[in-house]
Design a protein around this motif. Structure first.
Motif, PDB file in Angstrom:
ATOM      1  N   MET A 174       4.570 -20.173  -9.718  1.00 33.72           N
ATOM      2  CA  MET A 174       4.889 -19.399  -8.524  1.00 33.72           C
ATOM      3  C   MET A 174       4.776 -20.261  -7.286  1.00 33.72           C
ATOM      4  O   MET A 174       5.645 -20.242  -6.413  1.00 33.72           O
ATOM      5  N   ARG A 175       3.711 -21.040  -7.230  1.00 32.44           N
ATOM      6  CA  ARG A 175       3.527 -21.865  -6.032  1.00 32.44           C
ATOM      7  C   ARG A 175       4.578 -22.963  -5.929  1.00 32.44           C
ATOM      8  O   ARG A 175       4.989 -23.340  -4.843  1.00 32.44           O
ATOM      9  N   LEU A 176       5.030 -23.465  -7.096  1.00 34.81           N
ATOM     10  CA  LEU A 176       6.099 -24.462  -7.069  1.00 34.81           C
ATOM     11  C   LEU A 176       7.385 -23.868  -6.478  1.00 34.81           C
ATOM     12  O   LEU A 176       8.002 -24.431  -5.567  1.00 34.81           O
ATOM     13  N   LEU A 177       7.792 -22.711  -6.986  1.00 39.60           N
ATOM     14  CA  LEU A 177       9.034 -22.095  -6.508  1.00 39.60           C
ATOM     15  C   LEU A 177       8.905 -21.709  -5.029  1.00 39.60           C
ATOM     16  O   LEU A 177       9.857 -21.823  -4.254  1.00 39.60           O
ATOM     17  N   GLN A 178       7.710 -21.295  -4.658  1.00 31.47           N
ATOM     18  CA  GLN A 178       7.442 -20.965  -3.260  1.00 31.47           C
ATOM     19  C   GLN A 178       7.633 -22.203  -2.365  1.00 31.47           C
ATOM     20  O   GLN A 178       8.289 -22.127  -1.325  1.00 31.47           O
ATOM     21  N   ARG A 179       7.079 -23.329  -2.803  1.00 33.66           N
ATOM     22  CA  ARG A 179       7.253 -24.568  -2.037  1.00 33.66           C
ATOM     23  C   ARG A 179       8.725 -24.928  -1.906  1.00 33.66           C
ATOM     24  O   ARG A 179       9.206 -25.318  -0.841  1.00 33.66           O
ATOM     25  N   TYR A 180       9.443 -24.769  -3.009  1.00 36.76           N
ATOM     26  CA  TYR A 180      10.856 -25.159  -3.032  1.00 36.76           C
ATOM     27  C   TYR A 180      11.680 -24.283  -2.092  1.00 36.76           C
ATOM     28  O   TYR A 180      12.503 -24.770  -1.309  1.00 36.76           O
ATOM     29  N   GLU A 181      11.435 -22.999  -2.126  1.00 36.11           N
ATOM     30  CA  GLU A 181      12.191 -22.096  -1.248  1.00 36.11           C
ATOM     31  C   GLU A 181      11.765 -22.267   0.209  1.00 36.11           C
ATOM     32  O   GLU A 181      12.594 -22.209   1.113  1.00 36.11           O
ATOM     33  N   PHE A 182      10.479 -22.490   0.431  1.00 37.63           N
ATOM     34  CA  PHE A 182      10.001 -22.751   1.787  1.00 37.63           C
ATOM     35  C   PHE A 182      10.702 -23.980   2.364  1.00 37.63           C
ATOM     36  O   PHE A 182      11.162 -23.979   3.503  1.00 37.63           O
TER      37      PHE A 182
ATOM     38  N   GLU B 292       3.594 -30.923   1.823  1.00 31.03           N
ATOM     39  CA  GLU B 292       3.791 -31.013   0.366  1.00 31.03           C
ATOM     40  C   GLU B 292       5.052 -30.243  -0.013  1.00 31.03           C
ATOM     41  O   GLU B 292       5.856 -30.697  -0.829  1.00 31.03           O
ATOM     42  N   ALA B 293       5.234 -29.092   0.606  1.00 33.18           N
ATOM     43  CA  ALA B 293       6.427 -28.287   0.317  1.00 33.18           C
ATOM     44  C   ALA B 293       7.688 -29.044   0.706  1.00 33.18           C
ATOM     45  O   ALA B 293       8.678 -29.059  -0.044  1.00 33.18           O
ATOM     46  N   VAL B 294       7.655 -29.681   1.869  1.00 30.13           N
ATOM     47  CA  VAL B 294       8.845 -30.391   2.352  1.00 30.13           C
ATOM     48  C   VAL B 294       9.263 -31.500   1.374  1.00 30.13           C
ATOM     49  O   VAL B 294      10.434 -31.825   1.262  1.00 30.13           O
ATOM     50  N   ARG B 295       8.323 -32.029   0.634  1.00 30.05           N
ATOM     51  CA  ARG B 295       8.641 -33.104  -0.321  1.00 30.05           C
ATOM     52  C   ARG B 295       9.016 -32.581  -1.708  1.00 30.05           C
ATOM     53  O   ARG B 295       9.266 -33.368  -2.619  1.00 30.05           O
ATOM     54  N   THR B 296       9.041 -31.254  -1.890  1.00 34.84           N
ATOM     55  CA  THR B 296       9.319 -30.694  -3.222  1.00 34.84           C
ATOM     56  C   THR B 296      10.738 -30.998  -3.686  1.00 34.84           C
ATOM     57  O   THR B 296      11.676 -30.891  -2.913  1.00 34.84           O
ATOM     58  N   THR B 297      10.866 -31.361  -4.943  1.00 34.69           N
ATOM     59  CA  THR B 297      12.196 -31.559  -5.525  1.00 34.69           C
ATOM     60  C   THR B 297      12.560 -30.334  -6.371  1.00 34.69           C
ATOM     61  O   THR B 297      11.763 -29.412  -6.529  1.00 34.69           O
TER      62      THR B 297
ATOM     63  N   ILE C 216      12.554 -26.107 -11.342  1.00 36.97           N
ATOM     64  CA  ILE C 216      12.864 -24.854 -10.646  1.00 36.97           C
ATOM     65  C   ILE C 216      13.587 -23.879 -11.580  1.00 36.97           C
ATOM     66  O   ILE C 216      13.351 -22.670 -11.546  1.00 36.97           O
ATOM     67  N   ASP C 217      14.467 -24.430 -12.432  1.00 41.30           N
ATOM     68  CA  ASP C 217      15.193 -23.545 -13.354  1.00 41.30           C
ATOM     69  C   ASP C 217      14.228 -22.822 -14.298  1.00 41.30           C
ATOM     70  O   ASP C 217      14.425 -21.656 -14.629  1.00 41.30           O
ATOM     71  N   VAL C 218      13.159 -23.523 -14.701  1.00 38.34           N
ATOM     72  CA  VAL C 218      12.187 -22.896 -15.607  1.00 38.34           C
ATOM     73  C   VAL C 218      11.492 -21.726 -14.912  1.00 38.34           C
ATOM     74  O   VAL C 218      11.199 -20.692 -15.518  1.00 38.34           O
ATOM     75  N   CYS C 219      11.232 -21.895 -13.609  1.00 38.65           N
ATOM     76  CA  CYS C 219      10.589 -20.803 -12.863  1.00 38.65           C
ATOM     77  C   CYS C 219      11.440 -19.537 -12.925  1.00 38.65           C
ATOM     78  O   CYS C 219      10.909 -18.427 -13.021  1.00 38.65           O
ATOM     79  N   GLN C 220      12.743 -19.711 -12.835  1.00 38.90           N
ATOM     80  CA  GLN C 220      13.626 -18.544 -12.875  1.00 38.90           C
ATOM     81  C   GLN C 220      13.529 -17.838 -14.236  1.00 38.90           C
ATOM     82  O   GLN C 220      13.433 -16.614 -14.311  1.00 38.90           O
ATOM     83  N   SER C 221      13.551 -18.608 -15.313  1.00 40.89           N
ATOM     84  CA  SER C 221      13.438 -18.001 -16.652  1.00 40.89           C
ATOM     85  C   SER C 221      12.109 -17.273 -16.782  1.00 40.89           C
ATOM     86  O   SER C 221      12.027 -16.181 -17.362  1.00 40.89           O
TER      87      SER C 221
END
Lengths: 428, 428
Positions: B277-285, B310-315, B319-324
């Motif tokens: 959740m926090r990964l996808l949050q960083r990516y969308e942020f 840290e969020a700004v540097r997210t690749t 991300i696709d796994v988060c969606q699944s």
């Protein structure tokens, strides 16, 4: 620690109260119809397919968008036929019959909100609700010669609506009369107090109009004359949208090569946009309905069956790029238009195809290229009927950023004048 | 072709009209406050940071969620302090000051909807609006001893609200009184006619309560007694949620290993959920605000600055796994609870931390493990205050699937009895 009487809770204090006018109910006396994708308490939501209806029980509540219409004082007279699982754009339904295009009985009505568009076009109701994921309000509005509004993504609640692909799903509406289009929009968007904002510019992308099979000057002339009359001709600018999008949306490069080759006369960057949109749509559709499809193996019409099963086999490959592309396109269009600019494009590139001619195939990449601009960016789009050309309905579309900020009213206001101008300029 | 008088447009015809009662305005006489993340016409939306406020102009319209409150008859008395860019959970704001926890002046109020929770907890308003991405309504509700509601994702329009991470962003609300919580919810969710549905079961996951620093039987006893009184004890079931989620959400395996090692006493599958959740949050942020952050280089408080950069540097990796995972968790919880079941968990695992003790760090993975259940599944959650333990507020949460189908009313109704029972069972 000293106890601040406000506990440090506020950044700013003010008193904000609504002005209550003893207003009439905003939709009093209007009748409407609802696409069979919205929950209505006590009815099975059919999603255009008998196997779906058979395997689902009645809805136990009514979708907020429908409730808002009822609370506004409108009366629903029924639910309308739609394309199976919202996975087509023609309006042909082999199970329930294809709703008849009121302008041309031998032509498709457009879909997937086919029955909702026909109910308005044939004057059976004053307005109707549909949904638009990849064009399902805009296309039937254009083909049935009526107004159709796709709001900016997220602006109207999709609760109680069967999802097709959430990144693109919107609740839209149809009307013959632009003032009714406006009244319905005010209620759906919860914007009773919105003031009109003057648009900053109208951008006409030449390359998009060159795709059209209808002489583009017929359409652009109407727009130019209308804008001149309303705001002065200096508001009009011309652009080549394809090149602009290609420069500003670098993620598109992942989708350009595969699309380039399979059709003539495309705009490569917009074709890539449409390719990416359809990929993400397939992926989200699979997540929503893949399990039901593989379990029930529903009887689906030609074309739809192929698309549904193709979707079920979609992998997550390139999905992350689709997300970046959405952000990039949104930023690019914001730069181009600003908050108050309007992009003018053809809604679709030609008249409604004949029934049972594999209309979806001939609809093709070029139409989806135009439809994906609002789809991918999340911008709102209104399709404006411009009368008949060769006895078939023709439309133009206005796109803008935020319904809320910019105003439903700006975009609908700008839509009325071309509609009126067209009645003098187009044939019959 | 014969012309059907209905043009084949309808699947079903009926007449559906609202029952108009000469009702009072539903929120008449109530005062409220609004988190400074919602647009209010004429005011700059501050997003908790002075550099944000400085680089943005005044809003030109009011967010539909706020307008709905005004139209319901409530009066807003101001905008409230929030954590910078909504990127914290403690409520500490170095620029505008930390709103004071009305139960414990030396403790954090919780965030990011800190001022909104404090305004209600300190009885400055009857209710308030906040937003909840990763816990920003539920945590301050728990810490300030009030009710907080996070609706199911997508149920309330986020138009006119600055996005944090769209896959999780929700508009939530706070109240001291459950009947006011309910009244506000009916208006926000556009559900005036919702009927009460009886819950099918209450599931108490033992493993989640074992994480808590508050004796779990104190909390579960209250729930058990309340459910016995309302529906009978047979409705209660016990479960081990971590094992169930591990089995049913295979995509979690991509996140389990990295989390396992860095903290004791976690539930590995839920820790992985929170990590994803926090990964996808960083990516969308990053997609939402990365450009602004890198251009403006805002002055950000300790901890928040690190998280934002840290969020700004997210690749886009994983991300696709988060969606699944979202789809899988939603299906798993639907299987577990059904449409009418309720999951009972602690809102957070302990009392509010002391001010300026790097509270966010100590908040940690275990709390986010619980918060991510509703976050990732999109289910709704209400946090119910249960009184004081060691003089500090304690809460429990009820989760359920759809606000619309299941009913705000079901979940709030079920929340009232434990609240009343607690007043007899907890200290003082």
């Amino acid at each position: 620690m000293a106890r601040d009487p406000d506990y440090g809770a506020f950044t700013e204090k003010f008193v904000l109260q609504p002005e209550f006018s003893p207003h009439e109910l905003p939709l009093k006396g209007l009748t409407f119809a609802v696409k069979d994708i919205f929950d209505v308490d006590g009815y099975v939501t059919g999603f255009g397919n008998p196997d779906w209806a058979r395997t689902h029980s009645s809805a136990t509540s009514t979708a907020p968008a429908v409730l808002a219409m009822l609370q506004g004082g409108a009366t629903s007279i029924g639910k309308t036929v739609m394309d199976e699982m919202a996975y087509s754009i023609t309006g042909e339904n082999k199970h329930y019959g294809t709703p008849m295009n009121p302008y041309a009985l031998d032509r498709v009505p457009g879909g997937s909100s086919s029955g909702s568009a026909v109910a308005v076009g044939a004057k059976l109701v004053d307005f109707s609700l549909g949904t638009d994921t990849g064009g399902s309000v805009r296309v039937p509005a254009s083909y049935c010669g009526i107004f159709g509004f796709r709001p900016s993504h997220g602006a109207v609640s999709t609760t109680g609506v069967i999802p097709m692909a959430q990144s693109f799903d919107t609740v839209g509406w149809f009307a013959r009369d632009p003032t009714i289009l406006n009244r319905v929009g005010r209620v759906l968007l919860q914007l009773p107090d919105m003031h009109l904002v003057k648009p900053s510019q109208f951008i006409i992308p030449e390359d998009c109009f060159q795709l059209s099979s209808i002489p583009s000057d017929r359409i652009t002339q109407i727009l130019v004359k209308s804008v001149e009359k309303l705001f002065g001709g200096h508001m009009i600018k011309h652009a080549i949208l394809g090149d602009y999008v290609k420069d500003k949306v670098p993620s598109l490069k992942h989708f350009i090569s595969e699309e380039n080759k399979d059709q003539e006369y495309t705009i490569p960057s917009l074709a890539a946009l449409s390719s990416a949109m359809r990929l993400l749509q397939r992926y989200e559709f699979k997540n929503n309905h893949g399990e039901w499809v593989t379990t029930v193996k529903p009887d689906l019409g030609p074309g739809i069956s192929e698309r549904v099963w193709e979707a079920v086999r979609t992998t997550a490959e390139k999905i992350d790029v689709c997300q970046s592309m959405k952000t990039e396109l949104r930023a690019a269009l914001t730069d181009l238009l600003g908050d108050y600019g309007i992009l003018v494009i053809p809604t679709v590139l030609g008249p409604p195809p004949k029934l049972q001619t594999d209309a979806m195939e001939s609809f093709g990449t070029r139409n989806f290229s135009l439809l994906s601009i609002a789809g991918v960016s999340g911008f709102c789009q209104v399709s404006v009927p411009l009368g008949l050309y060769n006895n078939l309905p023709v439309a133009v579309s206005l796109l803008a950023k935020h319904v809320v900020k910019l105003g439903l009213f700006l975009i609908i206001f700008c839509a009325i004048e071309p509609y009126k101008t067209a009645s003098r300029m187009m044939e019959p």
